[in-house]
Design a protein around this motif. Structure first.
Motif, PDB file in Angstrom:
ATOM      1  N   UNK A 202       7.891   8.420  -3.976  1.00  0.00           N
ATOM      2  CA  UNK A 202       7.178   7.775  -2.881  1.00  0.00           C
ATOM      3  C   UNK A 202       5.675   7.774  -3.179  1.00  0.00           C
ATOM      4  N   UNK A 203       5.039   6.669  -2.838  1.00  0.00           N
ATOM      5  CA  UNK A 203       3.582   6.600  -2.985  1.00  0.00           C
ATOM      6  C   UNK A 203       2.971   6.059  -1.694  1.00  0.00           C
ATOM      7  N   UNK A 204       1.714   6.434  -1.467  1.00  0.00           N
ATOM      8  CA  UNK A 204       0.971   5.929  -0.311  1.00  0.00           C
ATOM      9  C   UNK A 204      -0.504   5.942  -0.651  1.00  0.00           C
TER      10      UNK A 204
ATOM     11  N   UNK B 202      -5.479  14.058   0.056  1.00  0.00           N
ATOM     12  CA  UNK B 202      -4.650  13.650  -1.066  1.00  0.00           C
ATOM     13  C   UNK B 202      -4.190  12.215  -0.910  1.00  0.00           C
ATOM     14  N   UNK B 203      -4.200  11.461  -2.021  1.00  0.00           N
ATOM     15  CA  UNK B 203      -3.698  10.092  -1.979  1.00  0.00           C
ATOM     16  C   UNK B 203      -2.226  10.086  -1.587  1.00  0.00           C
TER      17      UNK B 203
ATOM     18  N   UNK C 160       0.837  -1.202   0.000  1.00  0.00           N
ATOM     19  CA  UNK C 160       0.000   0.000   0.000  1.00  0.00           C
ATOM     20  C   UNK C 160       0.871   1.250   0.000  1.00  0.00           C
ATOM     21  N   UNK C 161       2.061   1.154   0.563  1.00  0.00           N
ATOM     22  CA  UNK C 161       2.989   2.275   0.601  1.00  0.00           C
ATOM     23  C   UNK C 161       4.356   1.802   0.109  1.00  0.00           C
ATOM     24  N   UNK C 162       5.087   2.708  -0.497  1.00  0.00           N
ATOM     25  CA  UNK C 162       6.415   2.332  -0.965  1.00  0.00           C
ATOM     26  C   UNK C 162       6.965   3.346  -1.932  1.00  0.00           C
ATOM     27  N   UNK C 163       7.865   2.873  -2.802  1.00  0.00           N
ATOM     28  CA  UNK C 163       8.513   3.750  -3.774  1.00  0.00           C
ATOM     29  C   UNK C 163       8.372   3.145  -5.166  1.00  0.00           C
ATOM     30  N   UNK C 164       8.159   3.983  -6.147  1.00  0.00           N
ATOM     31  CA  UNK C 164       7.999   3.536  -7.529  1.00  0.00           C
ATOM     32  C   UNK C 164       9.318   2.953  -8.020  1.00  0.00           C
TER      33      UNK C 164
END
Length: 681
Positions: free
Chosen positions: A49-51, A102-103, A39-43
């Motif tokens: 970074x994404x979450x 925000x996502x 669900x969270x991590x890095x591209x």
């Protein structure tokens, strides 16, 4: 309204299929080797970074005012949370509000969008747009950075996407929403988009997911993608399959046309099984041959085709224009379905100037191109045109005087130019009219150029195909206008397409009985195809309030008479007789028609008939003079050769008594003598 608390997700999560890197757009957080995606991590492509985890939890208090109850849904720009506004009570209870975050709080484009929303969205106030109450901030639980949240009204109900997904047929399978319902949705939401456009704002991400149906009203929600016109700095958000072509958005940027494009795509998705709308058909519509709805509803197909044209200049110019044409298409579809006319004043055309194709001395009148050109409606004058006031003063004068006044006027405008085209056409100067017609290069895409080109092309049989092409372009531009369909129908009939003409004549006639030309056109095509019953049914629909009602009834009488005696049935003669007796005609017209009825009846009697239209041998023995009370009569005469001859003789003599010309009068008397039955002294 649905209890807001029941709408909260018990286990909020973004499906893996909807997880994309906020920077490069590549899929992230996907399952691999049997392990669920993170669900969270890095591209893995660019390291961004994404979450996709909700940042707010039930019980969190935002700005010491908004108490979070839980997550409702997620969208293209962020999570949506349900909260209770503890500072405002409505009818003794706390006010429910929605917070949208925000996502990915680390996304600078998303943060910039939030700042933009805070600047102007609170000023948006329209009954069909969700109300933005406030803008709040709260520290991110992971980074401690302040995150912005839009605070908006809670709208209970279901999105149009949910309504479409849950619309089921008798067997339980999903079916598209009824077209009438889809069109009504479009008509209701377009004014909201028009409201935004009038204030220099673009919605950018219209789709069924972003429209909620609640309490008999539609509301646009999720204003996260709204931006000002001309803004070339903010990040642009949209949804594949709905948004305008990427090269257009990257080149000229979002516009009113690209907003209306998303509406057209949404209507298509809701109204038929649009498989592949975001892949194979991402920039096109399926062919009508592949979609029964589009094949059956030509006007709707043309509306979608204009709304989603790949050329922005050929789309609708405004939300109001698109809503007007949607309304016209809806009227047409409803009237075709239930047979109830739904006339309405056009915002584009005058009524038809006169009816064309009205028969005078036969069941049908041959169609004339110049007659059609002189009868079709005309485009309304744009009141904003510099010449509008002057043109209002020259209406009603004779063509030559009008042309002289126009040529003497020192006004230059498009309306003045088009009026000159019409004036030269009306005085018979076809070459001058063509020379006056401006080109697209001079004035741009304007359907009126095609309309006048069509009128001019009708005046020469050699250019009738060009007239049809020109009117077809107008139909493309104005799919909800009966006038455009009427013109295409007439040009189609002239160029040898009776089936296409009949289809459009019927659509026009069903929606508006003011277009009497459509009734006569439909009856004419049906008669040519041998459908006399169908033609008479249309003649009977011309209302008695119409100035052409009598002409229609006379044509219905003649529709019985202009066929071979062997194909006639007794019922045909009786119906013609009943119709004629019901008409209130002057004596001369009445007797002239009576002659036609008696002559047809005499041929039928002499030929012999079994009452079903088939010929039988003529009886050898004369028909007895004595008849029963139940014997059938035509205009008061028994259906025997002797009685019909007597009736015909009487009508000829009546016509002779009304004839002022001596030679013609003697000819009628001779005819009366020739048909008089032989008597035995």
């Amino acid at each position: 309204m649905r209890d807001p608390a029941t709408a909260v997700q018990s286990d909020p999560a973004v499906p893996e299929s909807q997880r994309y890197c906020p920077k490069c757009g590549e899929p992230v957080g996907r399952s691999r080797n049997g392990q669920p995606g993170r669900v969270e991590g890095f591209c893995p492509r660019d390291g961004a970074r994404y979450s996709f985890r909700p940042k707010l939890r039930p019980g969190d208090l935002i700005d010491d005012r908004y108490e979070i109850l839980g997550a409702l849904a997620h969208g293209g720009l962020g999570w949506i949370y349900l909260a209770r506004d503890r500072n405002i009570s409505e009818a003794g209870s706390d006010r429910w509000v929605v917070l949208k975050g925000l996502i990915n709080t680390g996304d600078p484009d998303a943060m910039a969008a939030a700042v933009t929303e805070r600047r102007f969205l609170v000023e948006v106030d329209h009954p069909n747009i969700v109300k933005i109450h406030d803008f709040a901030q709260h520290p991110d639980p992971d980074t401690g950075e302040n995150v912005g949240y839009i605070v908006m009204e809670y709208v209970g109900g279901r999105s149009l996407r949910d309504l479409a997904l849950n619309n089921r047929g008798p067997d339980g399978s999903r079916i598209p929403l009824p077209l009438e319902q889809v069109l009504a949705y479009g008509i209701e939401v377009l004014p909201a988009l028009g409201y935004l456009h009038d204030r220099g704002l673009l919605f950018c991400d219209f789709k069924p997911d972003n429209v909620i149906h609640a309490e008999e009203q539609l509301k646009l929600i999720d204003l996260g993608a709204v931006r000002r016109m001309g803004d070339d700095m903010s990040a642009l958000y949209g949804t594949p399959g709905y948004q305008a072509p990427e090269d257009e958005l990257a080149g000229i940027g979002p516009s009113i046309g690209s907003d209306l494009y998303t509406v057209g795509r949404s209507l298509a998705v809701l109204s038929f099984d649009f498989t592949g709308f975001s892949t194979r058909y991402a920039r096109s519509l399926p062919a009508p041959a592949d979609v029964p709805l589009l094949a059956a509803q030509e006007s709707y197909y043309r509306l979608l085709r204009r709304a989603t044209n790949t050329d922005p200049d050929r789309r609708f110019a405004s939300a109001g224009e698109m809503a007007e044409q949607l309304t016209g298409v809806l009227r047409e579809i409803l009237s075709a379905r239930d047979g109830i006319p739904r006339p309405a004043a056009s915002g584009q055309f005058t009524p038809e100037r006169r009816a064309f194709g009205v028969p005078a001395d036969a069941a049908v009148a041959p169609l004339s191109g110049p007659e059609v050109a002189a009868a079709l409606p005309l485009p309304l004058v744009d009141p904003a045109d510099p010449a509008a006031g002057f043109l209002a003063t020259v209406s009603g004068t004779d063509p030559a005087s009008t042309l002289a006044a126009l040529e003497a006027a020192q006004i230059t405008s498009l309306e003045m130019t088009l009026r000159l085209v019409r004036a030269r056409l009306e005085v018979g100067d076809l070459a001058g009219a063509w020379a006056s017609l401006p080109s697209v290069e001079q004035v741009g895409n304007d359907w009126r150029l095609d309309w006048y080109a069509g009128l001019l092309s009708l005046c020469d049989p050699a250019t009738w195909p060009a007239a049809r092409d020109a009117f077809d372009k107008v139909y493309d531009a104005l799919p909800g206008e009966p006038a455009a369909q009427l013109a295409v129908a007439a040009a189609g009939e002239l160029t040898g397409d009776p089936a296409g003409a009949a289809r459009l004549y019927e659509r026009v006639w069903r929606v508006d009985h003011g277009f009497v030309s459509a009734a006569f056109g439909l009856a004419r095509v049906r008669l040519a195809a041998g459908d006399r019953v169908g033609a008479r049914a249309i003649y009977d629909e011309v209302p008695d309030s119409s100035s052409h009602h009598v002409a229609a009834q006379i044509a219905a009488v003649r529709a019985h008479l202009d066929q071979e005696p062997a194909t006639l049935a007794e019922a045909d003669l009786l119906d013609a007789s009943t119709r004629l007796e019901r008409l209130r005609l002057d004596k001369q017209r009445r007797e002239s028609l009576a002659v036609e009825v008696f002559r047809t009846a005499l041929s039928w009697v002499i030929t012999g008939s079994n009452g079903t239209g088939g010929p039988v041998p003529v009886p050898v023995r004369p028909v007895p003079a004595q008849r029963t009370a139940t014997a059938r009569r035509v205009l008061g005469q028994l259906l025997s050769e002797r009685d019909i001859r007597l009736g015909l003789e009487r009508s000829y003599r009546a016509m002779a008594s009304l004839e002022p010309d001596r030679t013609a009068r003697h000819a009628l008397v001779d005819l009366a003598n020739s048909v008089r039955p032989r008597t035995v002294v």
